[in-house]
Motif scaffolding. Structure first.
Motif, PDB file in Angstrom:
ATOM      1  N   ASP A 111      69.976 -26.864   7.497  1.00  0.00           N
ATOM      2  CA  ASP A 111      71.144 -27.253   8.285  1.00  0.00           C
ATOM      3  C   ASP A 111      71.727 -26.071   9.045  1.00  0.00           C
ATOM      4  O   ASP A 111      72.121 -26.194  10.217  1.00  0.00           O
ATOM      5  CB  ASP A 111      72.217 -27.869   7.388  1.00  0.00           C
ATOM      6  CG  ASP A 111      71.866 -29.275   6.924  1.00  0.00           C
ATOM      7  OD1 ASP A 111      70.945 -29.877   7.508  1.00  0.00           O
ATOM      8  OD2 ASP A 111      72.502 -29.765   5.974  1.00  0.00           O
TER       9      ASP A 111
ATOM     10  N   VAL B 196      69.760 -25.204  12.104  1.00  0.00           N
ATOM     11  CA  VAL B 196      70.021 -26.115  13.220  1.00  0.00           C
ATOM     12  C   VAL B 196      71.270 -25.658  13.971  1.00  0.00           C
ATOM     13  O   VAL B 196      71.301 -25.642  15.216  1.00  0.00           O
ATOM     14  CB  VAL B 196      70.173 -27.569  12.721  1.00  0.00           C
ATOM     15  CG1 VAL B 196      70.691 -28.475  13.842  1.00  0.00           C
ATOM     16  CG2 VAL B 196      68.837 -28.097  12.196  1.00  0.00           C
TER      17      VAL B 196
ATOM     18  N   VAL C 112      76.559 -30.316  10.337  1.00  0.00           N
ATOM     19  CA  VAL C 112      75.193 -30.258   9.806  1.00  0.00           C
ATOM     20  C   VAL C 112      75.322 -29.998   8.309  1.00  0.00           C
ATOM     21  O   VAL C 112      75.181 -28.890   7.842  1.00  0.00           O
ATOM     22  CB  VAL C 112      74.340 -29.180  10.494  1.00  0.00           C
ATOM     23  CG1 VAL C 112      73.728 -29.681  11.783  1.00  0.00           C
ATOM     24  CG2 VAL C 112      75.148 -27.909  10.752  1.00  0.00           C
TER      25      VAL C 112
ATOM     26  N   THR D  21      67.687 -34.500  11.304  1.00  0.00           N
ATOM     27  CA  THR D  21      67.182 -33.161  10.992  1.00  0.00           C
ATOM     28  C   THR D  21      66.287 -33.150   9.758  1.00  0.00           C
ATOM     29  O   THR D  21      65.470 -32.245   9.602  1.00  0.00           O
ATOM     30  CB  THR D  21      68.351 -32.194  10.762  1.00  0.00           C
ATOM     31  OG1 THR D  21      69.195 -32.699   9.706  1.00  0.00           O
ATOM     32  CG2 THR D  21      69.188 -32.047  12.033  1.00  0.00           C
ATOM     33  N   CYS D  22      66.442 -34.143   8.870  1.00  0.00           N
ATOM     34  CA  CYS D  22      65.659 -34.167   7.637  1.00  0.00           C
ATOM     35  C   CYS D  22      65.652 -35.582   7.070  1.00  0.00           C
ATOM     36  O   CYS D  22      66.712 -36.167   6.851  1.00  0.00           O
ATOM     37  CB  CYS D  22      66.259 -33.200   6.611  1.00  0.00           C
ATOM     38  SG  CYS D  22      65.349 -33.076   5.056  1.00  0.00           S
TER      39      CYS D  22
ATOM     40  N   ALA E  20      72.468 -34.399  12.416  1.00  0.00           N
ATOM     41  CA  ALA E  20      73.558 -33.623  13.001  1.00  0.00           C
ATOM     42  C   ALA E  20      74.507 -34.580  13.719  1.00  0.00           C
ATOM     43  O   ALA E  20      74.065 -35.511  14.392  1.00  0.00           O
ATOM     44  CB  ALA E  20      72.999 -32.603  13.988  1.00  0.00           C
TER      45      ALA E  20
ATOM     46  N   VAL F 127      67.467 -30.026  18.797  1.00  0.00           N
ATOM     47  CA  VAL F 127      66.682 -30.452  17.628  1.00  0.00           C
ATOM     48  C   VAL F 127      65.296 -30.917  18.057  1.00  0.00           C
ATOM     49  O   VAL F 127      64.281 -30.586  17.431  1.00  0.00           O
ATOM     50  CB  VAL F 127      67.422 -31.562  16.854  1.00  0.00           C
ATOM     51  CG1 VAL F 127      66.549 -32.090  15.715  1.00  0.00           C
ATOM     52  CG2 VAL F 127      68.747 -31.040  16.296  1.00  0.00           C
TER      53      VAL F 127
ATOM     54  N   TYR G  78      60.338 -26.193  14.158  1.00  0.00           N
ATOM     55  CA  TYR G  78      60.816 -26.927  12.977  1.00  0.00           C
ATOM     56  C   TYR G  78      60.019 -26.528  11.739  1.00  0.00           C
ATOM     57  O   TYR G  78      60.576 -26.405  10.644  1.00  0.00           O
ATOM     58  CB  TYR G  78      60.704 -28.436  13.208  1.00  0.00           C
ATOM     59  CG  TYR G  78      61.287 -29.251  12.062  1.00  0.00           C
ATOM     60  CD1 TYR G  78      62.646 -29.553  12.031  1.00  0.00           C
ATOM     61  CD2 TYR G  78      60.488 -29.701  11.018  1.00  0.00           C
ATOM     62  CE1 TYR G  78      63.194 -30.283  10.984  1.00  0.00           C
ATOM     63  CE2 TYR G  78      61.021 -30.434   9.968  1.00  0.00           C
ATOM     64  CZ  TYR G  78      62.374 -30.722   9.957  1.00  0.00           C
ATOM     65  OH  TYR G  78      62.911 -31.440   8.905  1.00  0.00           O
TER      66      TYR G  78
ATOM     67  N   HIS H  73      58.706 -37.506  11.921  1.00  0.00           N
ATOM     68  CA  HIS H  73      59.214 -36.767  13.075  1.00  0.00           C
ATOM     69  C   HIS H  73      58.287 -36.953  14.275  1.00  0.00           C
ATOM     70  O   HIS H  73      57.083 -36.694  14.195  1.00  0.00           O
ATOM     71  CB  HIS H  73      59.337 -35.276  12.745  1.00  0.00           C
ATOM     72  CG  HIS H  73      60.510 -34.944  11.899  1.00  0.00           C
ATOM     73  ND1 HIS H  73      61.810 -35.267  12.256  1.00  0.00           N
ATOM     74  CD2 HIS H  73      60.601 -34.322  10.686  1.00  0.00           C
ATOM     75  CE1 HIS H  73      62.637 -34.837  11.310  1.00  0.00           C
ATOM     76  NE2 HIS H  73      61.938 -34.277  10.364  1.00  0.00           N
TER      77      HIS H  73
END
Length: 319
Positions: free
Chosen positions: A43, A46, A84, A105-106, A211, A228, A283, A313
């Motif tokens: 986080d 990012v 984040v 993001t995850c 995010a 991102v 990433y 992703h």
């Protein structure tokens, strides 16, 4: 630069000289502060990537630690420009708060940390027992959704912070700690004897952590979304280029050039993407530092692989 497309948030961030980013109060692998005051994790990287794009300096971040119940409240009230903080993207949150989620993001799911000696092999074995969760998260609702249809229930004990929830479990009062599986790896590592505890294999929810930004500035939303996406697109290009430092460098230059052309249209310059990649890498680099074997947590990529590797992703084209 096109300030109109960049939006008022970008102007405010530049006037301050720093991005204010809401992070958790301590989840190793995602956002945690060292004894020397250095923040690290997926986080936080990012946030650094956004700062590198907007300000030219990935370290120009003012960290705003918040409890789960306050992660979006601080953002909505104007206390930060970005959240984040392992926050799951849900319709309920976008409906309840004047915020929008910019990008996942995850990818994760709710899991259970239990004592290995207890012989618990699945969530059903916890029925009737007390489990520790963080207040303000989706954990309690996820547990009800999983146990209820099965005619089972657990007794939920809520704690205000990650540290308090971990202490509640470690002290023996709770049979399990319930949290996103990625976060559980970091919590497990903080226990005196990590090997005495097991993260159960079963996942009982979908947790796309994302995010978030305020809803009043589409230009800032666009900027954060593409930052991102750049990290993911760069990983894809490097993988397609094949092994070798020369191939990697050429791939990153190609990606930075493609994304850089659009910089002026979103309030940035043509070097924004190059700065982001110099600050945090792709990433894959971010994940490896935060959660991979080098981090000591060794959380498998799983759903966080690119789609070419069986994950979720899927970077959008930069061209």
């Amino acid at each position: 630069m096109n300030a109109a497309r960049g939006g008022s948030t970008l102007a405010a961030v530049r006037a301050r000289g720093a991005l204010r980013a809401v992070v958790s109060r301590g989840v190793p692998g995602l956002s945690a502060c060292s004894a020397h005051g250095v923040w690290s994790g997926l986080d936080t990287d990012v946030a650094r990537a956004v700062a590198a794009a907007a300000l030219g300096d990935g370290d120009a971040v003012e960290w705003v630690p918040a409890d789960p119940a306050d992660r979006l409240r601080v953002l909505a009230a104007g206390g930060a420009e970005l959240t984040v903080a392992n926050t799951t993207w849900t319709m309920g949150r976008e409906a309840a708060w004047p915020v929008l989620f910019a990008a996942v993001t995850c990818y994760d799911g709710e899991g259970f940390l239990v004592r290995t000696a207890d012989g618990i092999t699945g969530p059903a074995a916890l029925a009737g027992r007390e489990v520790a969760v963080q207040a303000g998260t989706t954990s309690a609702a996820n547990l009800a959704a999983w146990y209820g249809p099965r005619g089972l229930a657990v007794r939920v004990r809520e704690y205000p912070t990650p540290a308090a929830a971990l202490a509640g479990y470690a002290g023996g009062g709770c049979a399990a700690l319930v949290l996103d599986r990625v976060a559980l790896a970091g919590q497990r590592a903080q226990l005196p004897v990590p090997g005495g505890h097991t993260v159960l294999a079963e996942t009982v929810s979908r947790e796309p952590m994302a995010a978030a930004v305020r809803e009043d500035d589409p230009g800032w939303l666009r900027l954060c979304r593409w930052v991102v996406n750049l990290l993911l697109a760069a990983e894809h290009e490097v993988a397609q280029a094949g092994p070798g430092d020369g191939s990697r460098a050429a791939a990153l230059e190609r990606v930075a050039g493609a994304a850089g052309r659009h910089g002026p249209a979103v309030g940035l310059d043509a070097r924004w993407a190059a700065r982001v990649l110099a600050a945090v890498g792709t990433y894959a680099d971010v994940y490896e530092r935060a959660l991979g074997p080098a981090s000591g947590l060794d959380v498998p990529r799983g759903l966080n692989e690119l789609w070419t590797g069986g994950g979720l992703h899927y970077p959008v084209s930069l061209y």
